[in-house]
Design a protein around this motif. Structure first.
Motif, PDB file in Angstrom:
ATOM      1  N   LEU A 102     -17.510  24.695  48.050  1.00  0.00           N
ATOM      2  CA  LEU A 102     -16.351  23.834  47.816  1.00  0.00           C
ATOM      3  C   LEU A 102     -15.180  24.214  48.715  1.00  0.00           C
ATOM      4  O   LEU A 102     -14.398  23.352  49.133  1.00  0.00           O
ATOM      5  CB  LEU A 102     -15.935  23.911  46.346  1.00  0.00           C
ATOM      6  CG  LEU A 102     -16.906  23.276  45.350  1.00  0.00           C
ATOM      7  CD1 LEU A 102     -16.449  23.534  43.927  1.00  0.00           C
ATOM      8  CD2 LEU A 102     -17.032  21.775  45.602  1.00  0.00           C
ATOM      9  N   ARG A 103     -15.071  25.497  49.011  1.00  0.00           N
ATOM     10  CA  ARG A 103     -14.009  25.933  49.916  1.00  0.00           C
ATOM     11  C   ARG A 103     -14.211  25.326  51.312  1.00  0.00           C
ATOM     12  O   ARG A 103     -13.249  24.997  52.001  1.00  0.00           O
ATOM     13  CB  ARG A 103     -13.989  27.454  50.012  1.00  0.00           C
ATOM     14  CG  ARG A 103     -13.379  28.127  48.794  1.00  0.00           C
ATOM     15  CD  ARG A 103     -13.657  29.628  48.788  1.00  0.00           C
ATOM     16  NE  ARG A 103     -13.147  30.280  49.980  1.00  0.00           N
ATOM     17  CZ  ARG A 103     -11.888  30.667  50.133  1.00  0.00           C
ATOM     18  NH1 ARG A 103     -11.017  30.450  49.181  1.00  0.00           N
ATOM     19  NH2 ARG A 103     -11.496  31.272  51.241  1.00  0.00           N
ATOM     20  N   ARG A 104     -15.474  25.171  51.694  1.00  0.00           N
ATOM     21  CA  ARG A 104     -15.764  24.590  53.009  1.00  0.00           C
ATOM     22  C   ARG A 104     -15.542  23.072  53.013  1.00  0.00           C
ATOM     23  O   ARG A 104     -15.051  22.514  53.997  1.00  0.00           O
ATOM     24  CB  ARG A 104     -17.205  24.900  53.418  1.00  0.00           C
ATOM     25  CG  ARG A 104     -17.468  26.353  53.776  1.00  0.00           C
ATOM     26  CD  ARG A 104     -18.846  26.518  54.405  1.00  0.00           C
ATOM     27  NE  ARG A 104     -19.906  26.202  53.464  1.00  0.00           N
ATOM     28  CZ  ARG A 104     -20.481  27.097  52.666  1.00  0.00           C
ATOM     29  NH1 ARG A 104     -20.095  28.368  52.709  1.00  0.00           N
ATOM     30  NH2 ARG A 104     -21.447  26.743  51.844  1.00  0.00           N
ATOM     31  N   THR A 105     -15.919  22.399  51.922  1.00  0.00           N
ATOM     32  CA  THR A 105     -15.883  20.937  51.913  1.00  0.00           C
ATOM     33  C   THR A 105     -14.544  20.361  51.443  1.00  0.00           C
ATOM     34  O   THR A 105     -14.069  19.355  51.988  1.00  0.00           O
ATOM     35  CB  THR A 105     -17.004  20.388  51.010  1.00  0.00           C
ATOM     36  OG1 THR A 105     -16.842  20.897  49.673  1.00  0.00           O
ATOM     37  CG2 THR A 105     -18.373  20.792  51.542  1.00  0.00           C
ATOM     38  N   ASP A 106     -13.936  20.962  50.425  1.00  0.00           N
ATOM     39  CA  ASP A 106     -12.718  20.394  49.835  1.00  0.00           C
ATOM     40  C   ASP A 106     -11.454  21.177  50.167  1.00  0.00           C
ATOM     41  O   ASP A 106     -10.352  20.756  49.819  1.00  0.00           O
ATOM     42  CB  ASP A 106     -12.856  20.325  48.306  1.00  0.00           C
ATOM     43  CG  ASP A 106     -13.997  19.412  47.867  1.00  0.00           C
ATOM     44  OD1 ASP A 106     -14.518  18.690  48.727  1.00  0.00           O
ATOM     45  OD2 ASP A 106     -14.352  19.433  46.686  1.00  0.00           O
ATOM     46  N   GLY A 107     -11.631  22.337  50.806  1.00  0.00           N
ATOM     47  CA  GLY A 107     -10.472  23.162  51.099  1.00  0.00           C
ATOM     48  C   GLY A 107     -10.211  24.149  49.977  1.00  0.00           C
ATOM     49  O   GLY A 107     -10.470  23.853  48.807  1.00  0.00           O
ATOM     50  N   PRO A 108      -9.715  25.318  50.309  1.00  0.00           N
ATOM     51  CA  PRO A 108      -9.543  26.383  49.311  1.00  0.00           C
ATOM     52  C   PRO A 108      -8.478  26.095  48.265  1.00  0.00           C
ATOM     53  O   PRO A 108      -8.480  26.690  47.197  1.00  0.00           O
ATOM     54  CB  PRO A 108      -9.160  27.593  50.169  1.00  0.00           C
ATOM     55  CG  PRO A 108      -8.534  26.996  51.388  1.00  0.00           C
ATOM     56  CD  PRO A 108      -9.301  25.727  51.649  1.00  0.00           C
TER      57      PRO A 108
END
Length: 220
Positions: A102-108
Motif C-alpha cells: 500500500l505504501r508503494r501504490t497509495d503513498g505512505p
C-alpha cells in the motif's frame, strides 16, 4: 493538507496533543496505549487511540476473502503463528507485506490523511495516542497538521526485525523507555505530566491514582 487549530489552552493536553508510540515488534506498543488510555480516563482525563495499522489489517483480510466486518484485531492472539489463511505466513508478516504494498501504490501518508479529521476532533477534548508507528513518512501529515512542538514520541528500545525503524521527530518531545511488554510498568503519572505541562496537577483526578495499570479489569 488539513490545518489543525491548536486545542483550547485551558485543556490539559493543549501543550502536546499527540503521542506517537514507536518500537520493535513485541515491545508492547498497543498494550501500552490501552493501559495508558484507561489510566488517563481513571484520572478524569480523556484520550483516544488511533491505530494506523487497523486499516492495513482490513485490507489484508479482504485480500484473502475474509468477511469485511471481521474486527481488525481478530488474529491478535495468534499474530506470530503461521497460518494457511495467510499462505503460510504469520498474520503479522502478512500485514507487513500489505503495508509495504500500500505504501508503494497509495503513498505512505494515505491512512494518516484519512484519520486527520477525527484526530482533530479528539484533540479538542484530550490526548491523541498513535501506537505502532514505524515510518516517518506515514506520520508526516499528522506532524505537519498539529506541529512538531505539539507532538511527543515515546520510543521503546529493542531490535527492529521488520521494515519499520526507530523514529525521530525534530522538534517533538522524545521519551525513551524499556519495552513495555517485558514489565508492564511505566510511570504514567510522570509521562502524563510531561505531556500536559505545568497545569497537569490541577487537572488530574483522583489525587492518588492506582499504581499498576494492569489492575484495570480486562487489561491484565
Amino acid at each position: 493538507m488539513l490545518a489543525v487549530t491548536p486545542p483550547d489552552a485551558n485543556l490539559p493536553f493543549a501543550t502536546r496533543s499527540v503521542l506517537f508510540v514507536n518500537g520493535p515488534p513485541g515491545a508492547g506498543k498497543d498494550t501500552f496505549a490501552r493501559h495508558f488510555q484507561a489510566w488517563l480516563e481513571h484520572c478524569g482525563l480523556h484520550a483516544s487511540i488511533f491505530v494506523l495499522s487497523d486499516a492495513i489489517k482490513k485490507v489484508a483480510h479482504q485480500r484473502i476473502g475474509l468477511h469485511p466486518d471481521l474486527p481488525p484485531r481478530a488474529f491478535e492472539q495468534v499474530k506470530d503463528v503461521p497460518s494457511e489463511l495467510f499462505g503460510g505466513r504469520t498474520p503479522r508478516q502478512a500485514y507487513i507485506d500489505v503495508a509495504d504494498d500500500l505504501r508503494r501504490t497509495d503513498g505512505p501518508e494515505a491512512f494518516a490523511n484519512a484519520l486527520l479529521p477525527e484526530m482533530r476532533a479528539s484533540a479538542d477534548v484530550g490526548l491523541v495516542i498513535v501506537p505502532g508507528v514505524g515510518f516517518a513518512d506515514e506520520i508526516a501529515p499528522i506532524v505537519a497538521a498539529f506541529g512538531a512542538s505539539s507532538c511527543a514520541l515515546l520510543r521503546f528500545s529493542g531490535d527492529f526485525t521488520d521494515s519499520r525503524s526507530r523514529l525521530s521527530i525534530e522538534g517533538a518531545l522524545t521519551i525513551d523507555a524499556e519495552p513495555y511488554s517485558q514489565t508492564l510498568t511505566l510511570d504514567f503519572d510522570d509521562l502524563a505530566g510531561q505531556l500536559a505541562g505545568p497545569d497537569y496537577a490541577a487537572w488530574r483526578q483522583p489525587p492518588q491514582p492506582i499504581d499498576q495499570p494492569c489492575e484495570f479489569p480486562g487489561l491484565g
